[in-house]
Design a protein around this motif. Structure first.
Motif, PDB file in Angstrom:
ATOM      1  N   ILE A 125       0.886  -1.169   0.000  1.00 48.65           N
ATOM      2  CA  ILE A 125       0.000   0.000   0.000  1.00 48.65           C
ATOM      3  C   ILE A 125       0.918   1.211   0.000  1.00 48.65           C
ATOM      4  O   ILE A 125       1.700   1.419   0.933  1.00 48.65           O
ATOM      5  CB  ILE A 125      -0.922   0.020   1.247  1.00 48.65           C
ATOM      6  N   GLY A 126       0.850   2.008  -1.077  1.00 51.34           N
ATOM      7  CA  GLY A 126       1.759   3.135  -1.254  1.00 51.34           C
ATOM      8  C   GLY A 126       1.189   4.470  -0.789  1.00 51.34           C
ATOM      9  O   GLY A 126       0.047   4.561  -0.316  1.00 51.34           O
ATOM     10  N   ARG A 127       1.999   5.511  -0.957  1.00 57.79           N
ATOM     11  CA  ARG A 127       1.663   6.857  -0.463  1.00 57.79           C
ATOM     12  C   ARG A 127       0.386   7.428  -1.056  1.00 57.79           C
ATOM     13  O   ARG A 127      -0.352   8.125  -0.370  1.00 57.79           O
ATOM     14  CB  ARG A 127       2.810   7.827  -0.749  1.00 57.79           C
ATOM     15  N   GLU A 128       0.120   7.166  -2.340  1.00 61.48           N
ATOM     16  CA  GLU A 128      -1.098   7.727  -2.944  1.00 61.48           C
ATOM     17  C   GLU A 128      -2.345   7.261  -2.198  1.00 61.48           C
ATOM     18  O   GLU A 128      -3.278   8.033  -2.005  1.00 61.48           O
ATOM     19  CB  GLU A 128      -1.200   7.348  -4.424  1.00 61.48           C
ATOM     20  N   ALA A 129      -2.369   6.018  -1.778  1.00 59.67           N
ATOM     21  CA  ALA A 129      -3.510   5.505  -1.002  1.00 59.67           C
ATOM     22  C   ALA A 129      -3.470   6.028   0.429  1.00 59.67           C
ATOM     23  O   ALA A 129      -4.506   6.402   0.991  1.00 59.67           O
ATOM     24  CB  ALA A 129      -3.512   3.976  -1.014  1.00 59.67           C
ATOM     25  N   LEU A 130      -2.288   6.090   1.008  1.00 53.89           N
ATOM     26  CA  LEU A 130      -2.149   6.489   2.409  1.00 53.89           C
ATOM     27  C   LEU A 130      -2.486   7.953   2.646  1.00 53.89           C
ATOM     28  O   LEU A 130      -2.917   8.331   3.730  1.00 53.89           O
ATOM     29  CB  LEU A 130      -0.726   6.202   2.899  1.00 53.89           C
ATOM     30  N   ARG A 131      -2.296   8.779   1.623  1.00 50.07           N
ATOM     31  CA  ARG A 131      -2.550  10.214   1.825  1.00 50.07           C
ATOM     32  C   ARG A 131      -4.036  10.527   2.002  1.00 50.07           C
ATOM     33  O   ARG A 131      -4.417  11.651   2.225  1.00 50.07           O
ATOM     34  CB  ARG A 131      -1.939  11.041   0.708  1.00 50.07           C
ATOM     35  N   ARG A 132      -4.870   9.532   1.941  1.00 51.20           N
ATOM     36  CA  ARG A 132      -6.305   9.720   2.164  1.00 51.20           C
ATOM     37  C   ARG A 132      -6.653   9.698   3.647  1.00 51.20           C
ATOM     38  O   ARG A 132      -7.770   9.375   4.027  1.00 51.20           O
ATOM     39  CB  ARG A 132      -7.085   8.629   1.442  1.00 51.20           C
ATOM     40  N   GLY A 133      -5.692  10.017   4.483  1.00 51.93           N
ATOM     41  CA  GLY A 133      -5.978  10.147   5.901  1.00 51.93           C
ATOM     42  C   GLY A 133      -5.477   9.018   6.768  1.00 51.93           C
ATOM     43  O   GLY A 133      -6.038   8.754   7.823  1.00 51.93           O
ATOM     44  N   PHE A 134      -4.424   8.330   6.347  1.00 47.45           N
ATOM     45  CA  PHE A 134      -3.850   7.262   7.151  1.00 47.45           C
ATOM     46  C   PHE A 134      -2.535   7.728   7.765  1.00 47.45           C
ATOM     47  O   PHE A 134      -1.771   8.449   7.143  1.00 47.45           O
ATOM     48  CB  PHE A 134      -3.592   6.013   6.297  1.00 47.45           C
ATOM     49  N   VAL A 135      -2.300   7.306   8.992  1.00 49.09           N
ATOM     50  CA  VAL A 135      -1.055   7.573   9.684  1.00 49.09           C
ATOM     51  C   VAL A 135      -0.416   6.226   9.974  1.00 49.09           C
ATOM     52  O   VAL A 135      -1.074   5.318  10.490  1.00 49.09           O
ATOM     53  CB  VAL A 135      -1.297   8.343  11.004  1.00 49.09           C
ATOM     54  N   VAL A 136       0.874   6.094   9.647  1.00 47.53           N
ATOM     55  CA  VAL A 136       1.564   4.819   9.806  1.00 47.53           C
ATOM     56  C   VAL A 136       2.405   4.836  11.075  1.00 47.53           C
ATOM     57  O   VAL A 136       3.258   5.701  11.254  1.00 47.53           O
ATOM     58  CB  VAL A 136       2.464   4.525   8.582  1.00 47.53           C
ATOM     59  N   ASP A 137       2.138   3.866  11.944  1.00 47.29           N
ATOM     60  CA  ASP A 137       2.948   3.656  13.136  1.00 47.29           C
ATOM     61  C   ASP A 137       3.933   2.544  12.790  1.00 47.29           C
ATOM     62  O   ASP A 137       3.561   1.364  12.730  1.00 47.29           O
ATOM     63  CB  ASP A 137       2.070   3.257  14.326  1.00 47.29           C
ATOM     64  N   SER A 138       5.199   2.905  12.563  1.00 48.56           N
ATOM     65  CA  SER A 138       6.186   1.930  12.106  1.00 48.56           C
ATOM     66  C   SER A 138       6.546   0.887  13.163  1.00 48.56           C
ATOM     67  O   SER A 138       7.166  -0.124  12.846  1.00 48.56           O
ATOM     68  CB  SER A 138       7.451   2.645  11.636  1.00 48.56           C
TER      69      SER A 138
END
Length: 158
Positions: A125-138
């Motif tokens: 799942i890349g940045r284009e999908a994530l920029r829809r309001g997802f925050v990644v906790d590594s």
């Protein structure tokens, strides 16, 4: 504003996601902020024309260690992209639009099709999908939940 606000839906560095629009209820994905576009492991990729428009036929193998439960899919080609791997290898790939269920939400995203047989995860799942309001906790995994144990065992070939 009515309804839920999803400005910061948390995800871990790996999540179980769904591709219900193509009949894949569970697939383990790596949340990859280094990748611009999402990518899906696909085999038997064949492009063709339907009613004058470009389409692609492919097979999705959702489990990491087996091709059991493979799903045959046909979708319109949304675009074509040249994708460069972290090793610098460039590959032109068909791009399709898919609904992705992740962390309790469903979004539409562009997904490139490629053979990821040698990779640990069948989907990125890349940045284009994530920029829809997802925050990644590594430091976290599976914040969106896990499928039943039988599904997880099937993914491991058990």
């Amino acid at each position: 504003m009515s309804g839920p606000h999803y400005s910061s839906t948390p995800t871990g560095w790996r999540e179980w996601v769904s591709l219900n629009g193509i009949g894949v209820p569970w697939i383990k994905a790596k949340i990859d902020t280094g990748a611009q576009t999402s990518a899906l492991h696909a085999t038997e990729i064949t492009e063709f024309v339907r009613d004058g428009a470009p389409w692609v036929r492919f097979e999705v193998q959702p489990w990491q260690v087996t091709d059991d439960d493979a799903v045959a899919v046909e979708l319109p080609v949304h675009d074509r992209r040249t994708v460069r791997s972290s090793s610098g290898h460039a590959q032109e790939r068909p791009v399709v639009l898919m609904e992705i269920g992740i962390a309790g939400r469903t979004i539409e995203a562009e997904v490139t099709l490629t053979d990821r047989e040698e990779m640990v995860f069948r989907m990125l799942i890349g940045r284009e999908a994530l920029r829809r309001g997802f925050v990644v906790d590594s430091a976290a995994s599976f914040l969106g939940g896990k499928p039943p144990r039988a599904i997880r065992r099937r993914n491991r070939g058990a």
